[in-house]
Enzyme design. Structure first.
Site, PDB file in Angstrom:
ATOM      1  N   GLY A 131      -5.801   6.433  -6.451  1.00  0.00           N
ATOM      2  CA  GLY A 131      -5.452   5.749  -5.095  1.00  0.00           C
ATOM      3  C   GLY A 131      -6.784   5.979  -4.254  1.00  0.00           C
ATOM      4  N   SER A 132      -6.990   7.030  -3.491  1.00  0.00           N
ATOM      5  CA  SER A 132      -8.208   6.976  -2.765  1.00  0.00           C
ATOM      6  C   SER A 132      -9.553   6.770  -3.608  1.00  0.00           C
ATOM      7  CB  SER A 132      -8.087   8.350  -1.917  1.00  0.00           C
ATOM      8  OG  SER A 132      -6.963   8.460  -1.227  1.00  0.00           O
ATOM      9  N   THR A 158       1.939  -4.676  -2.948  1.00  0.00           N
ATOM     10  CA  THR A 158       2.570  -5.324  -1.893  1.00  0.00           C
ATOM     11  C   THR A 158       2.980  -6.941  -2.547  1.00  0.00           C
ATOM     12  OG1 THR A 158       1.494  -3.994  -0.204  1.00  0.00           O
ATOM     13  CG2 THR A 158       2.415  -6.237   0.626  1.00  0.00           C
ATOM     14  N   ILE A 337      10.490   8.412  25.306  1.00  0.00           N
ATOM     15  CA  ILE A 337      10.722   7.755  26.498  1.00  0.00           C
ATOM     16  C   ILE A 337      12.467   7.271  26.625  1.00  0.00           C
ATOM     17  CG2 ILE A 337      10.614   5.714  28.004  1.00  0.00           C
ATOM     18  CD1 ILE A 337       7.376   6.441  27.261  1.00  0.00           C
ATOM     19  N   GLY A 339      14.519   8.441  24.811  1.00  0.00           N
ATOM     20  CA  GLY A 339      15.771   9.741  24.390  1.00  0.00           C
ATOM     21  C   GLY A 339      16.487   9.373  23.274  1.00  0.00           C
ATOM     22  N   GLY A 340      17.831   9.881  23.322  1.00  0.00           N
ATOM     23  CA  GLY A 340      18.742   9.836  22.326  1.00  0.00           C
ATOM     24  C   GLY A 340      18.890   8.344  21.696  1.00  0.00           C
ATOM     25  N   GLU A 363      -4.633   0.902   2.229  1.00  0.00           N
ATOM     26  CA  GLU A 363      -5.914   0.049   2.300  1.00  0.00           C
ATOM     27  C   GLU A 363      -7.121   1.490   3.001  1.00  0.00           C
ATOM     28  OE1 GLU A 363      -6.750  -3.691   3.900  1.00  0.00           O
ATOM     29  OE2 GLU A 363      -4.793  -4.283   3.538  1.00  0.00           O
TER      30      GLU A 363
HETATM   31  C1  LIG Z   1       3.729   0.612   1.358  1.00  0.00           C
HETATM   32  C2  LIG Z   1       2.222   0.471   0.667  1.00  0.00           C
HETATM   33  C3  LIG Z   1       1.598  -0.872  -0.037  1.00  0.00           C
HETATM   34  C4  LIG Z   1       0.634  -0.759  -0.505  1.00  0.00           C
HETATM   35  N1  LIG Z   1      -0.095  -1.929  -1.062  1.00  0.00           N
HETATM   36  C5  LIG Z   1      -1.047  -2.167  -1.837  1.00  0.00           C
HETATM   37  C6  LIG Z   1      -1.475  -3.236  -2.635  1.00  0.00           C
HETATM   38  O1  LIG Z   1      -1.027  -4.267  -2.136  1.00  0.00           O
HETATM   39  N2  LIG Z   1      -2.492  -3.001  -3.345  1.00  0.00           N
HETATM   40  C7  LIG Z   1      -2.792  -1.984  -3.801  1.00  0.00           C
HETATM   41  O2  LIG Z   1      -3.830  -1.967  -4.757  1.00  0.00           O
HETATM   42  N3  LIG Z   1      -2.468  -0.742  -3.476  1.00  0.00           N
HETATM   43  C8  LIG Z   1      -1.518  -0.621  -2.422  1.00  0.00           C
HETATM   44  N4  LIG Z   1      -1.116   0.394  -1.772  1.00  0.00           N
HETATM   45  C9  LIG Z   1      -1.961   1.554  -2.146  1.00  0.00           C
HETATM   46  C10 LIG Z   1      -2.603   2.292  -1.050  1.00  0.00           C
HETATM   47  O3  LIG Z   1      -3.785   1.703  -0.802  1.00  0.00           O
HETATM   48  C11 LIG Z   1      -2.829   3.793  -1.512  1.00  0.00           C
HETATM   49  O4  LIG Z   1      -1.573   4.577  -1.443  1.00  0.00           O
HETATM   50  C12 LIG Z   1      -3.814   4.620  -0.668  1.00  0.00           C
HETATM   51  O5  LIG Z   1      -5.027   4.050  -0.805  1.00  0.00           O
HETATM   52  C13 LIG Z   1      -4.020   6.116  -0.962  1.00  0.00           C
HETATM   53  O6  LIG Z   1      -3.664   6.280  -2.390  1.00  0.00           O
HETATM   54  P1  LIG Z   1      -2.553   7.404  -2.503  1.00  0.00           P
HETATM   55  O7  LIG Z   1      -1.440   6.863  -2.416  1.00  0.00           O
HETATM   56  O8  LIG Z   1      -2.508   7.430  -4.262  1.00  0.00           O
HETATM   57  O9  LIG Z   1      -3.112   8.823  -2.251  1.00  0.00           O
HETATM   58  P2  LIG Z   1      -4.066   9.989  -2.798  1.00  0.00           P
HETATM   59  O10 LIG Z   1      -5.455   9.165  -2.990  1.00  0.00           O
HETATM   60  O11 LIG Z   1      -3.528  10.801  -3.585  1.00  0.00           O
HETATM   61  O12 LIG Z   1      -4.209  10.630  -1.387  1.00  0.00           O
HETATM   62  C14 LIG Z   1      -3.424  11.810  -0.999  1.00  0.00           C
HETATM   63  C15 LIG Z   1      -3.891  12.501   0.345  1.00  0.00           C
HETATM   64  O13 LIG Z   1      -5.239  13.064  -0.100  1.00  0.00           O
HETATM   65  C16 LIG Z   1      -6.038  12.765   0.885  1.00  0.00           C
HETATM   66  N5  LIG Z   1      -7.421  12.698   0.186  1.00  0.00           N
HETATM   67  C17 LIG Z   1      -7.825  11.844  -1.028  1.00  0.00           C
HETATM   68  N6  LIG Z   1      -9.318  11.792  -1.051  1.00  0.00           N
HETATM   69  C18 LIG Z   1      -9.677  12.824  -0.201  1.00  0.00           C
HETATM   70  C19 LIG Z   1     -10.798  13.179   0.135  1.00  0.00           C
HETATM   71  N7  LIG Z   1     -12.081  12.881  -0.669  1.00  0.00           N
HETATM   72  N8  LIG Z   1     -11.145  14.014   1.357  1.00  0.00           N
HETATM   73  C20 LIG Z   1      -9.985  14.306   2.224  1.00  0.00           C
HETATM   74  N9  LIG Z   1      -8.775  13.802   1.776  1.00  0.00           N
HETATM   75  C21 LIG Z   1      -8.691  12.997   0.776  1.00  0.00           C
HETATM   76  C22 LIG Z   1      -5.616  11.369   1.426  1.00  0.00           C
HETATM   77  O14 LIG Z   1      -5.963  10.767   2.651  1.00  0.00           O
HETATM   78  C23 LIG Z   1      -3.949  11.588   1.353  1.00  0.00           C
HETATM   79  O15 LIG Z   1      -3.891  12.148   2.407  1.00  0.00           O
HETATM   80  C24 LIG Z   1       0.058   0.434  -1.115  1.00  0.00           C
HETATM   81  C25 LIG Z   1       0.585   1.716  -0.597  1.00  0.00           C
HETATM   82  C26 LIG Z   1       1.770   1.709  -0.067  1.00  0.00           C
HETATM   83  C27 LIG Z   1       2.446   2.809   0.513  1.00  0.00           C
END
Ligand SMILES: Cc1cc2nc3c(=O)[nH]c(=O)nc-3n(C[C@H](O)[C@H](O)[C@H](O)COP(=O)(O)OP(=O)(O)OC[C@H]3O[C@@H](n4cnc5c(N)ncnc54)[C@H](O)[C@@H]3O)c2cc1C
Length: 384
Positions: A131-132, A158, A337, A339-340, A363
């Site tokens: 992910g990240s 998406t 603001i 409330g319920g 993103e």
């Molecule tokens: C509704 C939705 C739509 C999406 N649409 C798309 C899309 O169209 N295409 C696509 O490719 N992706 C899409 N995504 C994926 C989205 O980009 C990822 O969910 C996002 O980048 C985070 O990755 P992850 O969920 O694997 O979290 P992780 O990377 O597992 O992160 C989990 C937590 O760890 C933290 N973390 C990770 N690394 C570090 C670090 N080095 N230092 C500090 N904290 C860290 C993160 O900030 C987070 O709080 C979508 C996600 C959602 C929920």
């Protein structure tokens, strides 16, 4: 420095505001419940140019630039975050990647139907285990003869439920983590491409989010989008631009929450007067108004940098980070603001709040934006 919008952008904002209030707002609660934006609404947005905000006019786009795109997204998000997210992924990610990297032939083939709103587009970077740390992706593409064979799983895509075309990032070399990834254009009807069930999400429910699996998916050699092994470098450019749209989306959600709270607080009476006359609530609204304006200014700064051909890595990260955290806070305070009543689905704040939370995750999470900003800051200090 001129803080007024150019005349054509003011006209665009008024048109988008009217359309969103009349054609999106009244249905937002229903689309949140059903998890679907009807195709006739997408068709109408296509007719207005909202499905091709960034694409050039010779490819049937509206060529509104990043400022115009931000204006449209803010107005749509004011009414429905999920619809704005559909637009952000379709325009900024799918078409955005093509505008960064595709050749003329690919652009002419794929962009016009997307820009007219006849087909939805998706962008596939995230995977179940990346992910990240997006460059750790494991999807692979191998060239065999004149075809690329792609295998892997994508997560959280998406628009994927109905998309006609997908940009898929896949590993094409093990030599380098970031310079070993390429982008491919994959049409929906390719054998081996399968779409999983919609995620049952907390918010942004009008916009679909699905897993996408690729099993021996064959695409012709010419579907490579951009330079071989440079797909991740292009991805960073796409995200740099895409984050401006998420900043604008967040600004629209925050503004929606504030406007709804003001309207309610003028009518609701407690202790013999409208609650808006209680100064503590006025101060909450004053903070909201100030932070929404600050978010919009950050969004416009990043958008104008892009529109003048300049990079905006830090400005994009700042606008997305500030605006998304502002939006969640504004929505929570708007619920307070009201409330319920604000806590019920009869009022839109709880939906706006659920939508806003996604903007702190998708993103690039808030943590990732802080990494981007701090990295640049440290480089600047090194150079100073
Ligand atoms: C509704 C939705 C739509 C999406 N649409 C798309 C899309 O169209 N295409 C696509 O490719 N992706 C899409 N995504 C994926 C989205 O980009 C990822 O969910 C996002 O980048 C985070 O990755 P992850 O969920 O694997 O979290 P992780 O990377 O597992 O992160 C989990 C937590 O760890 C933290 N973390 C990770 N690394 C570090 C670090 N080095 N230092 C500090 N904290 C860290 C993160 O900030 C987070 O709080 C979508 C996600 C959602 C929920």
């Amino acid at each position: 420095m001129d803080f007024d919008l150019p005349e054509e952008m003011t006209a665009l904002r008024e048109m988008a505001r009217k359309f969103a209030a009349e054609e999106i707002g009244p249905h937002a609660r229903e689309w949140d419940r059903t998890g679907e934006i009807p195709m006739d609404a997408i068709k109408k947005m296509g007719e207005l140019g909202f499905m091709g905000t960034l694409a050039p006019t010779d490819l049937d786009g509206a060529e509104l630039g990043y400022l115009g795109n931000a204006i449209v997204i803010e107005e749509v998000a004011r009414q429905c975050g999920g619809t704005a997210l559909m637009l952000a992924a379709h325009n900024g990610l799918c078409q955005g990647h093509m505008l960064v990297a595709a050749n003329d032939e690919q652009r002419k083939k794929f962009i016009p139907p997307l820009a007219r709103g006849e087909m939805l587009g998706s962008w596939c970077l995230t995977e179940p285990s990346s992910g990240s740390d997006a460059a750790a992706l494991q999807t692979r593409a191998e060239l065999k003869g004149d075809e690329w064979i792609i295998n892997g799983s994508k997560m959280f895509i998406t628009n994927g439920d109905r998309a006609g075309v997908f940009i898929v990032m896949a590993r094409t070399s093990d030599e380098s983590k970031t310079k070993g990834i390429s982008a491919f254009i994959v049409e929906r009807d390719r054998a081996g491409l399968s779409i999983g069930p919609k995620e049952d999400k907390m918010g942004m429910r009008a916009s679909d989010t699905v897993p996408v699996t690729l099993e021996d998916v064959k695409v012709p050699k010419e579907n490579l989008c951009g330079e071989l092994n440079m797909g991740f470098i292009d991805t960073l450019k796409v995200l740099e631009r895409g984050r401006i749209a998420i900043g604008a989306l967040s600004t629209g959600l925050g503004r929606g929450a504030m406007e709804e709270a003001v309207s309610y607080a003028k009518d609701r009476e407690q202790f013999g007067k409208p609650i808006i006359q209680h100064q503590m609530l006025q101060f909450m609204l004053a903070d909201m108004a100030m932070e929404i304006d600050a978010a919009r200014l950050l969004v416009r700064k990043a958008a104008l940098l892009q529109d003048s051909g300049n990079p905006s890595e830090v400005e994009s990260a700042m606008c997305k980070l500030f605006a998304s955290e502002m939006a969640t806070k504004a929505c929570l305070n708007a619920i307070q603001i009201c409330g319920g009543y604000g806590y019920t689905k009869d009022m839109p704040m709880e939906r706006l709040m659920r939508d806003a939370k996604l903007c702190e995750i998708g993103e690039g999470s808030s943590q990732v934006q802080r990494i981007v900003i701090a990295r640049k800051l440290l480089d600047l200090r090194k150079g100073a």
